[in-house]
Design a protein around this motif. Structure first.
Motif, PDB file in Angstrom:
ATOM      1  N   TRP A   1       4.486   6.803  -1.011  1.00 17.87           N
ATOM      2  CA  TRP A   1       5.910   6.503  -1.399  1.00 17.87           C
ATOM      3  C   TRP A   1       6.536   7.300  -0.390  1.00 17.87           C
ATOM      4  O   TRP A   1       6.554   8.607  -0.438  1.00 17.87           O
ATOM      5  CB  TRP A   1       6.099   6.728  -2.901  1.00 17.87           C
ATOM      6  N   GLU A   2       7.566   6.543   0.334  1.00 15.09           N
ATOM      7  CA  GLU A   2       8.581   7.392   1.264  1.00 15.09           C
ATOM      8  C   GLU A   2       9.845   7.404   0.626  1.00 15.09           C
ATOM      9  O   GLU A   2      10.489   6.142   0.330  1.00 15.09           O
ATOM     10  CB  GLU A   2       8.422   6.766   2.608  1.00 15.09           C
TER      11      GLU A   2
ATOM     12  N   GLN B   1      -0.168   4.914   5.632  1.00 15.75           N
ATOM     13  CA  GLN B   1      -0.266   5.752   7.068  1.00 15.75           C
ATOM     14  C   GLN B   1      -2.031   6.028   7.350  1.00 15.75           C
ATOM     15  O   GLN B   1      -2.726   5.910   6.285  1.00 15.75           O
ATOM     16  CB  GLN B   1       0.144   7.293   6.573  1.00 15.75           C
TER      17      GLN B   1
ATOM     18  N   GLY C   1       3.698  11.032   7.692  1.00 13.45           N
ATOM     19  CA  GLY C   1       5.297  11.241   7.501  1.00 13.45           C
ATOM     20  C   GLY C   1       5.648  12.407   6.466  1.00 13.45           C
ATOM     21  O   GLY C   1       5.180  12.342   5.368  1.00 13.45           O
TER      22      GLY C   1
ATOM     23  N   ALA D   1       6.562  11.969   2.459  1.00 14.05           N
ATOM     24  CA  ALA D   1       5.859  10.853   1.702  1.00 14.05           C
ATOM     25  C   ALA D   1       4.791  11.496   0.469  1.00 14.05           C
ATOM     26  O   ALA D   1       3.970  12.099   1.136  1.00 14.05           O
ATOM     27  CB  ALA D   1       5.229  10.037   2.820  1.00 14.05           C
TER      28      ALA D   1
END
Length: 199
Positions: free
Chosen positions: A129-130, A139, A149, A152
């Motif tokens: 979850w970003e 990813q 990221g 995230a």
């Protein structure tokens, strides 16, 4: 000790035939335990370096801490992401989010499968979850901590290190990844999504 090896929520043989009891026991009691010990040992070395004002080796210590701590975190999630009663596909909010951000469950499954099967060297395929975009992303994580990221939150992680599958699947990582889908604990993944969205 700051970090401890968590107990598995099932017996070592519970995930057979997808993952043999021998592999699971080695993976948990040896490999995961080594990351826990590595994180704790590195924290002690960092404390000693601060106390003695000897920070010349800080770069190496920080990298070692990131490696071991990330290995501990990802394995802890991995164990709970799996269940002998897992498989099928999610429903509810998680299913809707997957459809929204990937187009369909089939498209998401193909992307995460490919990310896990093709990660170069050792690593992970991760559904996360970003929070800035408020979206799900897939990813590839190199080792335990590279190519991610920042921010995230991992929700579903597939371990693609050889120690996770080689004794059983040899060098055919895609066969192992396909079997992981039969074990996914979607209730755990959904609970992680809810928690991440409310953070």
């Amino acid at each position: 000790m700051t970090y401890t090896l968590p107990d598995l929520p099932y017996d070592y043989a519970a995930l057979e035939p997808a993952i043999t009891g021998e592999i699971l026991e080695l993976h948990h009691s040896k490999h995961h335990a080594a990351y826990v010990k590595g994180a704790n040992d590195t924290l002690e070395k960092l404390e000693e370096a601060r106390d003695k004002d000897r920070l010349g080796g800080l770069v190496g210590l920080e990298k070692t801490l990131a490696f071991n701590l990330s290995g501990h975190v990802l394995h802890t999630i991995f164990w709970d992401n799996l269940s002998p009663d897992g498989g099928d596909r999610p429903d509810g909010e998680l299913a809707s989010a997957i459809d929204e951000h990937f187009g369909s469950f089939t498209a998401f499954k193909k992307q995460l499968t490919s990310a896990t099967a093709t990660v170069q060297g050792s690593g992970w395929g991760v559904l996360g979850w970003e929070p800035l975009g408020r979206r799900l992303i897939v990813q590839q994580v190199y080792d335990h901590h590279g190519n991610i990221g920042i921010g995230a939150t991992p929700l579903l992680v597939f371990d693609a290190w050889e120690h996770a599958y080689y004794l059983q699947y040899r060098n055919v990582r895609p066969d192992y990844v396909q079997k992981l889908w039969d074990l996914v604990n979607w209730n755990d993944v959904a609970a992680r999504l809810t928690a991440a969205k409310n953070t």
